[in-house]
Scaffold this motif. Structure first.
Motif, mmCIF file in Angstrom:
data_model
loop_
_atom_site.group_PDB
_atom_site.id
_atom_site.type_symbol
_atom_site.label_atom_id
_atom_site.label_comp_id
_atom_site.label_asym_id
_atom_site.label_seq_id
_atom_site.Cartn_x
_atom_site.Cartn_y
_atom_site.Cartn_z
ATOM 1 N N PRO B 231 0.803 -1.218 0.000
ATOM 2 C CA PRO B 231 0.000 0.000 0.000
ATOM 3 C C PRO B 231 0.844 1.281 0.000
ATOM 4 O O PRO B 231 0.493 2.244 -0.678
ATOM 5 N N ALA B 232 1.964 1.277 0.721
ATOM 6 C CA ALA B 232 2.776 2.492 0.752
ATOM 7 C C ALA B 232 3.338 2.788 -0.631
ATOM 8 O O ALA B 232 3.356 3.944 -1.074
ATOM 9 N N LEU B 233 3.771 1.759 -1.333
ATOM 10 C CA LEU B 233 4.285 1.970 -2.691
ATOM 11 C C LEU B 233 3.163 2.416 -3.608
ATOM 12 O O LEU B 233 3.340 3.295 -4.454
ATOM 13 N N GLY B 267 6.433 20.899 -1.992
ATOM 14 C CA GLY B 267 6.300 19.474 -1.694
ATOM 15 C C GLY B 267 7.530 18.929 -0.994
ATOM 16 O O GLY B 267 8.526 19.607 -0.838
ATOM 17 N N SER B 268 7.442 17.670 -0.586
ATOM 18 C CA SER B 268 8.529 17.100 0.210
ATOM 19 C C SER B 268 9.080 15.829 -0.419
ATOM 20 O O SER B 268 8.429 14.780 -0.387
ATOM 21 N N PRO B 269 10.287 15.888 -0.982
ATOM 22 C CA PRO B 269 10.895 14.669 -1.526
ATOM 23 C C PRO B 269 11.124 13.625 -0.449
ATOM 24 O O PRO B 269 11.074 12.423 -0.713
ATOM 25 N N ILE B 270 11.339 14.092 0.781
ATOM 26 C CA ILE B 270 11.579 13.156 1.874
ATOM 27 C C ILE B 270 10.337 12.307 2.145
ATOM 28 O O ILE B 270 10.433 11.143 2.519
ATOM 29 N N LEU B 271 9.178 12.905 1.939
ATOM 30 C CA LEU B 271 7.938 12.151 2.139
ATOM 31 C C LEU B 271 7.930 10.924 1.231
ATOM 32 O O LEU B 271 7.561 9.825 1.643
ATOM 33 N N PHE B 272 8.365 11.120 -0.012
ATOM 34 C CA PHE B 272 8.423 9.970 -0.911
ATOM 35 C C PHE B 272 9.361 8.920 -0.363
ATOM 36 O O PHE B 272 9.063 7.720 -0.374
ATOM 37 N N PHE B 276 8.397 5.181 0.207
ATOM 38 C CA PHE B 276 9.073 4.146 -0.568
ATOM 39 C C PHE B 276 9.721 3.120 0.339
ATOM 40 O O PHE B 276 9.594 1.917 0.134
ATOM 41 N N TRP B 277 10.407 3.587 1.367
ATOM 42 C CA TRP B 277 11.132 2.621 2.194
ATOM 43 C C TRP B 277 10.241 1.926 3.204
ATOM 44 O O TRP B 277 10.590 0.851 3.696
ATOM 45 N N PHE B 278 9.088 2.525 3.493
ATOM 46 C CA PHE B 278 8.139 1.766 4.314
ATOM 47 C C PHE B 278 7.701 0.519 3.547
ATOM 48 O O PHE B 278 7.394 -0.514 4.143
ATOM 49 N N PHE B 279 7.696 0.652 2.227
ATOM 50 C CA PHE B 279 7.521 -0.540 1.404
ATOM 51 C C PHE B 279 8.855 -1.276 1.223
ATOM 52 O O PHE B 279 8.945 -2.494 1.366
ATOM 53 N N GLY B 280 9.900 -0.510 0.931
ATOM 54 C CA GLY B 280 11.145 -1.088 0.446
ATOM 55 C C GLY B 280 11.838 -1.983 1.441
ATOM 56 O O GLY B 280 12.371 -3.030 1.074
#
Ligand code: HEM
Ligand SMILES: [Cu+2]
Lengths: 239, 590
Positions: B231-233, B267-272, B276-280
């Protein structure tokens, strides 16, 4: 040897509470006794979907908290001009009311389904679908109003661009869920009305026999979509 | 020696649900193509995954060729190199390993190992495969799209991922990638629901959770994790699609490109990165846990010994699964974070080493004084243990903030993750294929080719990735197509790069031998019989081999014991199948 003794006792004699849970999980065949595959699947799906909505909402909160531009004032943005004055949140209050009521009619449909009352079940499901469609309709109205006032996914007249982005994305995603729900409500209602669940008719795609439990599974989904709305409502309109 | 007292009474539980009715295919199409049989779906998943995996393999050759002989190949421009890196990484992790372990092995083994007729929802299961295939085809399409595939790195970090400077950023590449990922997630979810429900609610009589083979535990836990991590991805992909298509600024800060202010802002690139890593990170364990499970079963079977500490193994799998959701930011040490955050994530990361080490010890203790048969599956399983320990140890380095910061984005990281999530799971996949191929086809894979394949792959993998640790420690950055004249890079690095490339090519070609073996043995392999490894688990006890649709004929199996009764003193054979009531007389159950 990893031994787990299988003690098979009739349901009424099964231990209750935590012990019962432990007994069920250490038993064979099923971890959740008396839960059908369909219902288990819906619960697992909803858990996964919770993470989807959770990520959306957390992303929205992050965007809102980290933006340096002012965030539009919800009670002004979402106000309707009615009877000569601005009523804050009036539309959204009605929408929420409609959706919550639809949960009520859904619950009644489930009840009648288990009594095999085909007619009332079908009518209540139709009613639920109509309420759901009304909700989506009002959402469309809200969207068009905001769009006419100049709100776009990439910007708006009052402040942080992320307001429009997150608003359209999240309410849109929720609205999609409601729409899918309405479609499935209609399908299941048709099956109920036609008596498919009494005659053991086979599904068109799955070629499996259905039963009245489908109504309850449908209900699980529908209540979930309502519950999610409560969170969207709180975080978008009340914050 | 422990005294073994067989129990004389073992209650046979009543069936809780009537036997399911299966969909009976009416035509060739519904039998072999649009099949609802989990075993056919498994083969479809596996073949598709291996086919797209070959593309990723070829891409790795191209990258290696460029790294060893920069400037020799005109068509490998820096842009092309980025595209190769990206597609190689994404295909390997998502479209090969995830699909093969869960869609392939999950579909084949879960119903058979838990004693079910099929997955709980065969129709949904079929859809899952076709959507996966669509995702793969969409991904492949990006090679032919104008501008080619995206070159954003498999992490797809914004803002660069959707800007003009990155290949495919302002063209179709990134859009196709995101679209394909969304499809993959939808398809996977359909399959994942099946795997979870079948394990929880569809087991045979007598099959308790604590009697399941560890393979099933590994795949099951990985599936649960995937259902919570993808879901996070999904959300990240949707938001990035909007940033790119609608001009929203979820991930995009204010930017100046070529002296021109872009319309993005706030916007926030860190949010991505967080999404991403919550999935990764869980993804790493989504491919590792099935491997853990499978390897446990391979070791136990081929060492003719029960797995050491079964319960501990199960809880370790579950603990790793749970912990891996709270470590994701160890991939973001260099993104800048509050020191307390770094402290927290370093600590949780290191804590995962505990259950992981338990597993390694238990594998070794299973082998200890076992009757080790060095069959090809066993060789791969042993190779896995060594490789995994190796990759795990460098993981301990990288989990610490102060060590990671200088090593981050160097070839050391590339060496680390290839060891731990590239080579190690792939070794298990090979071992598992050699192990279960006889069940799937009724014939053994050729052993001569198998030995060749094993030794070249195993030794070759070390020749490729060992030197890479050194190259990284000297400071060679990852994702650089060419080093150029750089003072701090010694001559030895260039020599090593050529060496690594040659090793990579050799290893790659050895895989062709394996593929050939897969086809050759279909016709020419030795007849395997129903249970060539004399294994205990249910899939080896099917009435016919390969198992028919519905798996069990007219009588479902009844399970009397756990999956690891090897070399039980006093037993007539050196294994007791899970559905063998020994020492009781077999009873005919309805
Ligand atoms: C023959 C085996 C393989 C070789 C020779 C190989 C080679 C490479 C090379 C040269 C890179 C690029 C390094 C750089 O310039 O940054 C790379 C990146 C990568 N590889 Fe592999 N690889 C192999 C197998 C695998 C496998 C099995 C996986 C599965 C996990 C994998 C996952 C990745 C990932 C995730 C990246 C990072 C991509 C990125 O930086 O965006 N590789 N590989
Ligand atoms: Cu990680």
């Amino acid at each position: 040897m990893a031994e787990t003794t299988l003690s098979h006792v009739p349901p009424q004699m099964r231990p209750s509470g935590l012990r019962g849970v432990a007994a069920d999980w250490s038993s064979d065949q099923r971890a959740f006794k008396n839960v059908s595959w369909g219902k288990a699947m819906m619960w697992v799906f909803l858990l996964s979907d919770t993470f989807v909505f959770g990520c959306f909402l957390i992303a929205y909160m992050t965007a809102r908290m980290s933006t340096v531009e002012p965030w539009p004032n919800a009670s002004e943005v979402f106000a309707l001009h009615l009877f000569g004055r601005d009523l804050p949140l009036i539309l959204i209050a009605i929408m929420t009311f409609v959706l919550i009521s639809s949960s009520g009619t859904m619950a009644m449909a489930v009840n009648f389904a288990y009594r095999r009352d085909r007619k009332r079940t079908a009518i209540l499901m139709l009613l639920t679908a109509v309420l759901g469609a009304t909700f989506v309709g009002m959402q469309a109205f809200e969207w068009s109003k905001l769009i006419m006032e100049g709100v776009r996914p990439w910007g708006n007249p009052w402040g942080a661009a992320q307001f429009g982005s997150a608003f359209f994305m999240i309410t849109g995603f929720h609205g999609t869920h409601v729409t899918i729900g309405v479609i499935f409500l209609l399908i299941v209602a048709r099956k109920v009305a036609r008596g498919d669940y009494d005659t053991d008719a086979r599904g068109f795609f799955t070629s499996r026999r259905g039963n009245y439990e489908s109504v309850e599974i449908m209900g699980l989904y529908w209540h979930f979509v309502d519950l999610v709305w409560v969170f969207i409502f709180a975080f978008f309109y009340l914050w | 020696m422990v005294e073994f007292t067989p129990r004389t009474t073992d209650a046979i539980p009543p069936a809780e649900v009537p036997d399911v009715e299966l969909y009976h295919p009416h035509s060739w199409w519904t039998t072999y193509v649009f099949s609802q049989d989990a075993k056919v779906i498994a083969i479809q998943y596996s073949s598709t995954a291996m086919a797209i995996g070959l593309v990723a393999l070829v891409l790795s050759w191209l990258m290696r060729l460029q790294l060893a002989f920069p400037g020799t190949f005109d068509f490998i421009t820096p842009e092309a190199y980025y595209q190769f890196v990206t597609m190689h990484g994404m295909i390997m992790v998502v479209y090969l390993l995830t699909a093969l372990f869960l869609g392939g092995f999950g579909n084949y083994l879960i119903p058979l190992m838990v004693g079910a007729r099929d997955m709980a929802f065969p129709y949904l299961n079929m859809l899952s495969y076709w959507i996966y295939l669509a995702a793969v085809l969409v991904l492949v399409a990006s090679f032919f799209a104008p501008g080619g595939p995206t070159g954003a790195g498999w992490t797809l970090y914004p803002p660069q991922a959707i800007l003009g400077g990155t290949p495919g950023g302002q063209q179709a590449g990134i859009l196709i990638m995101l679209f394909s990922l969304i499809l993959f997630i939808i398809g996977f979810t359909m399959g994942g629901l099946n795997y979870v429900v079948t394990v929880l609610q569809g087991r045979a009589r007598g099959m308790t959770l604590m009697r399941m083979p560890l393979t099933v535990w590994g795949i099951f836990t990985a599936t649960v994790m995937a259902l919570l991590a993808f879901p996070a991805l999904f959300v990240a992909a949707v938001m990035m699609l909007f940033d790119r298509l609608l001009g929203t600024s979820f991930f995009m800060p204010a930017l100046v490109e070529m002296g021109e202010q872009l319309s993005y802002g706030g916007g926030s690139p860190i949010l991505f990165q967080h999404l991403f890593w919550f999935f990764g990170h869980p993804e790493v364990y989504i491919v590792a846990l099935p491997a853990f499970g499978i390897v446990s079963d391979l070791i136990s079977t081929h060492a003719r010994k029960n797995i050491f500490g079964y319960r501990m193994m199960v809880w370790a799998i579950v603990a790793i699964g749970a912990l891996s959701f709270i470590v994701w930011a160890h991939h973001m040490y260099v993104s800048g974070m509050h020191p307390y955050f770094g402290f927290f994530f370093a600590t949780t990361t290191l804590i995962i080493a505990v259950p992981t080490a338990i597993k390694v010890y238990n594998w070794v203790l299973t082998l200890w004084r076992g009757d080790i048969h060095l069959t090809i599956p066993m060789l791969f399983a042993l190779a896995f243990i060594v490789t995994f320990v190796n990759g795990g140890l460098t993981g301990l380095f990288l989990g610490n903030v102060v060590v990671d910061v200088p090593l981050s984005d160097t070839m050391f990281v590339v060496a680390h993750f290839h060891m731990v999530m590239g080579v190690a799971p792939i070794l298990v996949i090979f071992g598992a294929i050699y192990h279960w191929y006889p069940k799937i086809t009724g014939r053994m894979l050729n052993e001569v080719m198998g030995h060749f394949h094993f030794w070249v792959t195993f030794i070759g993998a070390y020749l490729i990735f060992f030197p890479m640790h050194y190259v990284g420690l000297v400071g060679v950055p990852r994702r650089y197509p060419e080093l150029g004249e750089t003072a701090f890079i010694p001559e030895s690095v260039h020599t090593l790069n050529e060496f690594i490339t040659i090793a990579a090519l050799v290893v790659g070609f050895a895989q062709l031998v394996f593929l050939f073996n897969l086809f050759w043995s279909l016709k020419n392999g030795r007849e395997a019989g129903g249970n060539p490894w004399r294994a205990t688990t249910l899939e080896w006890q099917t009435p016919t081999t390969p198992p028919p649709h519905g798996n069990w004929g007219d009588r479902l199996p009844v399970v009397y014991r756990w999956a690891y009764d090897y070399s039980v003193p006093g037993a007539p054979q050196d294994f007791i199948a899970q559905n063998d009531p020994w020492p009781n007389k077999p009873v005919v159950h309805r």
